[in-house]
Scaffold this active site. Sequence first.
Site, PDB file in Angstrom:
ATOM      1  NE  ARG A  72      35.361 -39.336  31.482  1.00 22.47           N
ATOM      2  CZ  ARG A  72      35.725 -40.407  32.181  1.00 22.47           C
ATOM      3  NH1 ARG A  72      35.987 -40.286  33.474  1.00 22.47           N
ATOM      4  NH2 ARG A  72      35.817 -41.590  31.612  1.00 22.47           N
ATOM      5  CD  GLN A  80      32.396 -51.725  22.047  1.00 22.92           C
ATOM      6  OE1 GLN A  80      33.335 -50.939  22.114  1.00 22.92           O
ATOM      7  NE2 GLN A  80      31.723 -52.102  23.113  1.00 22.92           N
ATOM      8  CD  GLU A 125      34.284 -49.296  36.950  1.00 20.76           C
ATOM      9  OE1 GLU A 125      34.622 -48.178  36.519  1.00 20.76           O
ATOM     10  OE2 GLU A 125      35.079 -50.251  37.053  1.00 20.76           O
ATOM     11  NE  ARG A 127      60.290 -26.892   2.433  1.00 23.40           N
ATOM     12  CZ  ARG A 127      59.596 -27.081   1.303  1.00 23.40           C
ATOM     13  NH1 ARG A 127      58.847 -28.141   1.152  1.00 23.40           N
ATOM     14  NH2 ARG A 127      59.662 -26.204   0.318  1.00 23.40           N
ATOM     15  CB  SER A 171      74.917 -11.291  -2.716  1.00 24.71           C
ATOM     16  OG  SER A 171      75.863 -11.612  -1.731  1.00 24.71           O
TER      17      SER A 171
HETATM   18  C1  UD1 Z   1      37.831 -47.937  33.272  1.00 20.33           C
HETATM   19  C2  UD1 Z   1      37.493 -49.061  34.261  1.00 20.33           C
HETATM   20  C3  UD1 Z   1      37.906 -48.628  35.655  1.00 20.33           C
HETATM   21  C4  UD1 Z   1      39.386 -48.312  35.669  1.00 20.33           C
HETATM   22  C5  UD1 Z   1      39.737 -47.266  34.612  1.00 20.33           C
HETATM   23  C6  UD1 Z   1      41.237 -47.114  34.489  1.00 20.33           C
HETATM   24  C7  UD1 Z   1      35.512 -50.124  33.356  1.00 20.33           C
HETATM   25  C8  UD1 Z   1      34.053 -50.328  33.465  1.00 20.33           C
HETATM   26  N1  UD1 Z   1      36.068 -49.302  34.219  1.00 20.33           N
HETATM   27  O1  UD1 Z   1      37.065 -46.794  33.608  1.00 20.33           O
HETATM   28  O2  UD1 Z   1      37.643 -49.672  36.589  1.00 20.33           O
HETATM   29  O3  UD1 Z   1      39.780 -47.831  36.958  1.00 20.33           O
HETATM   30  O4  UD1 Z   1      39.239 -47.661  33.321  1.00 20.33           O
HETATM   31  O5  UD1 Z   1      41.586 -46.051  33.672  1.00 20.33           O
HETATM   32  O6  UD1 Z   1      36.147 -50.743  32.504  1.00 20.33           O
HETATM   33  N2  UD1 Z   1      35.886 -48.547  25.556  1.00 20.33           N
HETATM   34  C9  UD1 Z   1      35.514 -49.312  24.476  1.00 20.33           C
HETATM   35  N3  UD1 Z   1      34.212 -49.648  24.313  1.00 20.33           N
HETATM   36  C10 UD1 Z   1      33.248 -49.268  25.213  1.00 20.33           C
HETATM   37  C11 UD1 Z   1      33.654 -48.492  26.324  1.00 20.33           C
HETATM   38  C12 UD1 Z   1      34.981 -48.155  26.478  1.00 20.33           C
HETATM   39  O7  UD1 Z   1      36.345 -49.680  23.636  1.00 20.33           O
HETATM   40  O8  UD1 Z   1      32.083 -49.630  25.002  1.00 20.33           O
HETATM   41  C13 UD1 Z   1      37.320 -48.189  25.698  1.00 20.33           C
HETATM   42  C14 UD1 Z   1      37.580 -46.698  25.758  1.00 20.33           C
HETATM   43  O9  UD1 Z   1      37.869 -46.194  24.457  1.00 20.33           O
HETATM   44  C15 UD1 Z   1      38.799 -46.600  26.678  1.00 20.33           C
HETATM   45  C16 UD1 Z   1      38.705 -47.830  27.545  1.00 20.33           C
HETATM   46  O10 UD1 Z   1      37.769 -48.693  26.934  1.00 20.33           O
HETATM   47  O11 UD1 Z   1      40.018 -46.606  25.955  1.00 20.33           O
HETATM   48  C17 UD1 Z   1      38.247 -47.479  28.958  1.00 20.33           C
HETATM   49  O12 UD1 Z   1      37.048 -46.762  28.893  1.00 20.33           O
HETATM   50  P1  UD1 Z   1      36.821 -45.469  29.785  1.00 20.33           P
HETATM   51  O13 UD1 Z   1      35.491 -44.917  29.465  1.00 20.33           O
HETATM   52  O14 UD1 Z   1      37.990 -44.576  29.723  1.00 20.33           O
HETATM   53  O15 UD1 Z   1      36.751 -46.170  31.232  1.00 20.33           O
HETATM   54  P2  UD1 Z   1      36.909 -45.505  32.643  1.00 20.33           P
HETATM   55  O16 UD1 Z   1      35.649 -44.837  33.018  1.00 20.33           O
HETATM   56  O17 UD1 Z   1      38.145 -44.691  32.674  1.00 20.33           O
HETATM   57 CA    CA Z   2      39.665 -44.123  31.214  1.00 21.29          CA
END
Ligand code: UD1
Ligand code: CA
Length: 464
Positions: free
Chosen positions: A15, A74, A156, A335, A407
């Site tokens: 996003r 990961q 979710e 700087r 100057s």
């Molecule tokens: C997630 C939570 C949601 C919560 C919200 C809060 C889950 C399934 N949902 O949703 O319940 O309300 O955060 O902000 O966890 N990430 C990984 N590996 C992955 C996927 C994600 O490291 O495979 C990391 C992302 O980089 C991020 C974090 O996990 O920093 C959360 O992922 P994101 O996609 O932002 O989750 P949300 O949809 O916001």
């Molecule tokens: Ca998030």
Amino acid sequence: MPMTAIVLAAGEGTRMKSRHPKVMHKLLDRPLVSWVTRAAREAGAERIVVVVGHGADEVRAHLANEKDVECVEQAERLGTGHAVRVALEGTGVASGPVVILNGDLPLIEPATVRAFAESVADGAHAASVLTMTPPDPFGYGRIELAEDGTVARIIEQKDCTSEQAASLLECNAGCYAFDGALLAAHIGEIGNDNAQGEYYLPDMVEILRGHGHATTIVHCADYREGLGANNRAQLAELTRFAQERINERLMDEGVSMLDPRTVWVGPDVTVGRDTVLLPMTMLWGETSVGEECVIGPNTRLTDCTVADHVSLEETVGVDVTIERDVTCGPRAYLRGGAHVLAGAHVGTHVEIKNSVIGEGSKVPHLSYIGDCTMGAGVNIGGGSITCNYDGVHKNRTTIGDNVFVGSDTMMVAPVTIGDGALVGASSCVTKDVPADALYLERAEARIVEGYAAKRLERLKRDEA
Ligand code: UD1
Ligand code: CA
């Protein structure tokens, strides 16, 4: 308490619509991920593990500055539950309190993280989840409470029925604490049978309850602490909250701001009492500003040390030290390790690099001083320059105490001007000047009476 923090930072952040991973987007002057590692560190985490994946090289390169952070990759992003599994396998963590933080959760306070770890450390709870009620809950996982008032499960947004989405307003902030042994024992039980086909970490709550373990929530009174940054608009909103929080703290501590909405200060900056920050001022990095200073308008300082009673107007400073009673600007650029000693003045359209400006010395107008050691009580006339670069090397200019440089003087380094010497305006200094001497390098002036008027007459005649 030997607590481990795991920061989830492998996601792409679709996003954001960006070439860079989401956690590298900056809030004030630092990437999101560093706000989170900082919170973990200040909360007393013994180990800080960051799960990297999308844009891993960029995140790793940035985190190389944080020596206490370990990265685990990961490779395939199958969801937050999968990310935690990879982290546990990669580090062998299988006991003690484990706090898990989303990498896009920058405003979480260290005290909150700590309180959290304590909520599982006593063994009474297997899991604890930070919750909040933001004005707009869209996009967050929703907390479904059990009969006993504790969390039953987290649903979710994309898996909610419209009724659940409308009625469950308590949200998962993306910060969890687990008993490490129970987490490691059951992490493999998370499935991916949901709207996104992902392994959801929040499912751990329901899984642990299913095994008869108690789970709890910690409600965050200030919802802003729990906000995530999923798109640029949220990032801008969070930036404003961070700005408000830091500026309110500074004002509490005795700093004045003409308009706090136009002052941006990073989280590690310190500012002394009775200092005034004027509009469009940015203080970044490890900057510290003393007491009774006036900073701004239009001033940006990065990693600068500024003593008391200093005035910096329309000044950009990067990696410089400014002693007390110095005045700079408007429009000064300092700087590269510049050191401006007490009572000196650096004026308008002046650039100073890697130089010492001596006590009470003045460089008031339109000058470049680079690689120079300057004594006390020196006056550098307008338009004077240290020619420090010969195309290959940087060379030093040394100027003694109480030197007067007229100057438009070019000082061709390496060159030394002795104490008390006088350099005539418009000279090109290519030889060392002894103490108390005059150096003058200037073609003899000619005056031809009436010449200009005669020339004008001739030109007009030719035209007719
Ligand atoms: C997630 C939570 C949601 C919560 C919200 C809060 C889950 C399934 N949902 O949703 O319940 O309300 O955060 O902000 O966890 N990430 C990984 N590996 C992955 C996927 C994600 O490291 O495979 C990391 C992302 O980089 C991020 C974090 O996990 O920093 C959360 O992922 P994101 O996609 O932002 O989750 P949300 O949809 O916001
Ligand atoms: Ca998030």
